[in-house]
Each structure stands twice: as structure tokens, then as C-alpha cells.
Scaffold this motif. Structure first.
Motif, short mmCIF file in Angstrom:
data_model
loop_
_atom_site.label_atom_id
_atom_site.label_comp_id
_atom_site.label_asym_id
_atom_site.label_seq_id
_atom_site.Cartn_x
_atom_site.Cartn_y
_atom_site.Cartn_z
N ALA A 1 0.83 -1.22 -0.06
CA ALA A 1 -0.10 0.05 -0.13
C ALA A 1 0.85 1.43 0.18
O ALA A 1 0.45 2.36 -0.60
CB ALA A 1 -0.88 0.03 1.16
N ARG A 2 1.95 1.29 0.59
CA ARG A 2 2.97 2.41 0.36
C ARG A 2 3.53 2.67 -0.90
O ARG A 2 3.63 3.87 -1.22
CB ARG A 2 4.11 2.26 1.43
CG ARG A 2 3.76 2.20 2.92
CD ARG A 2 4.82 1.91 3.88
NE ARG A 2 4.27 2.17 5.43
CZ ARG A 2 5.32 2.18 6.21
NH1 ARG A 2 6.32 2.69 6.08
NH2 ARG A 2 4.56 2.41 7.36
N ILE A 3 3.75 1.45 -1.46
CA ILE A 3 3.93 1.77 -3.12
C ILE A 3 2.83 2.48 -3.86
O ILE A 3 3.30 3.22 -4.72
CB ILE A 3 4.32 0.41 -3.57
CG1 ILE A 3 5.39 -0.43 -2.85
CG2 ILE A 3 4.51 0.45 -5.12
CD1 ILE A 3 7.01 0.64 -3.01
N ASP A 4 1.74 1.97 -3.54
CA ASP A 4 0.70 2.59 -4.31
C ASP A 4 0.46 3.95 -4.07
O ASP A 4 0.14 4.85 -4.83
CB ASP A 4 -0.67 2.15 -3.72
CG ASP A 4 -0.93 0.52 -4.24
OD1 ASP A 4 -0.09 0.12 -5.41
OD2 ASP A 4 -1.49 -0.22 -3.65
N SER A 5 0.97 4.63 -2.83
CA SER A 5 0.63 6.08 -2.32
C SER A 5 2.02 6.67 -3.32
O SER A 5 1.71 7.71 -3.78
CB SER A 5 0.96 6.24 -0.88
OG SER A 5 -0.02 5.43 -0.12
N LEU A 6 3.23 6.07 -3.28
CA LEU A 6 4.05 6.75 -3.89
C LEU A 6 3.74 6.65 -5.67
O LEU A 6 4.32 7.85 -6.17
CB LEU A 6 5.65 5.84 -3.84
CG LEU A 6 6.12 6.06 -2.51
CD1 LEU A 6 7.24 5.01 -2.16
CD2 LEU A 6 6.65 7.65 -2.25
N ILE A 7 3.30 5.85 -5.86
CA ILE A 7 2.68 5.78 -7.47
C ILE A 7 1.76 6.81 -7.62
O ILE A 7 1.74 7.52 -8.78
CB ILE A 7 2.16 4.42 -7.69
CG1 ILE A 7 3.45 3.39 -7.97
CG2 ILE A 7 1.49 4.54 -9.06
CD1 ILE A 7 2.76 1.83 -8.16
N MET A 8 0.90 7.08 -6.66
CA MET A 8 -0.04 8.31 -6.61
C MET A 8 0.64 9.58 -6.76
O MET A 8 0.21 10.60 -7.69
CB MET A 8 -1.04 8.21 -5.53
CG MET A 8 -2.15 7.21 -5.84
SD MET A 8 -3.35 7.09 -4.30
CE MET A 8 -4.02 8.97 -4.71
N VAL A 9 1.80 9.63 -6.06
CA VAL A 9 2.54 10.95 -5.97
C VAL A 9 3.27 11.05 -7.28
O VAL A 9 3.06 12.19 -7.91
CB VAL A 9 3.51 11.09 -4.89
CG1 VAL A 9 4.56 12.36 -4.92
CG2 VAL A 9 2.80 10.94 -3.48
N MET A 10 3.73 10.09 -7.82
CA MET A 10 4.22 10.21 -9.03
C MET A 10 3.33 10.43 -10.34
O MET A 10 3.66 11.18 -11.25
CB MET A 10 4.81 8.56 -9.46
CG MET A 10 5.78 8.60 -10.73
SD MET A 10 6.45 7.04 -10.79
CE MET A 10 5.48 5.82 -10.50
N LEU A 11 2.06 9.74 -10.29
CA LEU A 11 1.19 10.32 -11.19
C LEU A 11 0.67 11.82 -11.08
O LEU A 11 0.61 12.37 -11.99
CB LEU A 11 -0.08 9.62 -11.03
CG LEU A 11 0.15 8.06 -11.58
CD1 LEU A 11 -1.12 7.02 -11.30
CD2 LEU A 11 0.27 7.92 -13.24
N GLY A 12 0.66 12.18 -9.75
CA GLY A 12 0.37 13.53 -9.74
C GLY A 12 1.39 14.68 -10.29
O GLY A 12 1.17 15.43 -10.81
N LEU A 13 2.77 14.13 -10.11
CA LEU A 13 3.85 14.87 -10.62
C LEU A 13 3.71 14.86 -12.16
O LEU A 13 4.01 16.08 -12.93
CB LEU A 13 5.27 14.42 -10.26
CG LEU A 13 5.51 14.73 -8.92
CD1 LEU A 13 6.80 13.98 -8.31
CD2 LEU A 13 5.71 16.12 -8.51
N ALA A 14 3.29 13.89 -12.65
CA ALA A 14 3.35 13.69 -14.08
C ALA A 14 2.13 14.75 -14.81
O ALA A 14 2.41 15.33 -15.74
CB ALA A 14 2.78 12.28 -14.59
N GLN A 15 0.92 14.75 -13.81
CA GLN A 15 -0.02 15.58 -14.22
C GLN A 15 0.28 17.12 -14.42
O GLN A 15 0.03 17.93 -15.21
CB GLN A 15 -1.32 15.36 -13.61
CG GLN A 15 -2.04 13.95 -13.82
CD GLN A 15 -3.32 14.06 -12.51
OE1 GLN A 15 -3.22 14.52 -11.66
NE2 GLN A 15 -4.49 13.39 -13.30
N LEU A 16 1.20 17.33 -13.42
CA LEU A 16 1.66 18.76 -13.04
C LEU A 16 2.53 19.12 -14.40
O LEU A 16 2.50 20.30 -15.05
CB LEU A 16 2.42 18.96 -11.81
CG LEU A 16 1.79 18.94 -10.46
CD1 LEU A 16 2.74 19.14 -9.50
CD2 LEU A 16 0.66 20.22 -10.66
#
Length: 109
Positions: free
Chosen positions: A2-17
Motif C-alpha cells: 500500500a505504501r508503493i501505491d501511495s508513491l505511485i499516486m505521488v508520481m502520477l500527480g507529478l506527471a499531471q503537473l
């Protein structure tokens, strides 16, 4: 995991930015940057929430599909993770590395 999923969400948010910043369309860029920031905040929140309540989640959640049953020295059956340590390490190194690269790129622009 689940911690990896949180990091992937942060990575996807940076990609959106980054995508929102590179788009020539003003309204779509603003929309992507806004949702990207929200995705980053949500990923960080889930990361903090899961680290605070890790014990509660680890007792109630088990990935039996990735384990094998072996007998220990006393004859008791135990679940042992069958994945090699390199595979488990790569699941942490790749998302963390890509998140750091994305953050540096976003901050540089």
C-alpha cells in the motif's frame, strides 16, 4: 504494497503537473495542474495514514497468493514470502526513483 501505491499516486500527480505545464491549452493545463496537485496531496496523506496505522493493516491483510507454507523447527506451519528480495527491492526503488526524478524536473521548470 500500500505504501508503493501511495508513491505511485505521488508520481502520477507529478506527471499531471508536468503535462499540464507543457500543454499549450490554458484551461486544460490549469485543470491538469489542479488535479495533479490534489493527487499529490492525496498520495502523501495515504502514505502518512498507512504509516500511522501499519500494525492494524498488517494484521488484517495477508497476501497468501505470494506465500508458501513451510514447517519450522517445532513443526508449526508458517507462511513465508516466496518472492526474491531483489523483486521486493525493485518494487520500492523504481517508484521512489521516478518520483524523485519527476519532482526535480517539476521544480526545475
Amino acid at each position: 504494497m500500500a505504501r508503493i501505491d501511495s508513491l505511485i499516486m505521488v508520481m502520477l500527480g507529478l506527471a499531471q503537473l508536468l503535462i499540464g505545464d507543457a500543454l499549450g491549452l490554458e484551461l486544460l493545463g490549469i485543470l491538469l495542474q489542479g488535479t495533479g496537485g490534489g493527487t499529490i496531496i492525496m498520495g502523501i496523506y495515504f502514505l502518512i495514514f498507512l504509516s500511522r496505522h501499519q500494525k492494524e493493516f498488517s494484521e488484517s491483510y495477508s497476501k497468501l497468493e505470494r506465500t508458501t507454507i513451510v514447517r519450522d523447527g517445532t513443526g508449526q506451519l508458517q507462511f513465508v514470502d516466496a518472492r526474491p528480495k531483489v523483486t521486493k527491492l525493485m518494487w520500492y526503488v523504481i517508484p521512489v526513483g521516478l518520483t524523485i526524478i519527476g519532482a526535480i524536473t517539476w521544480l526545475a521548470n
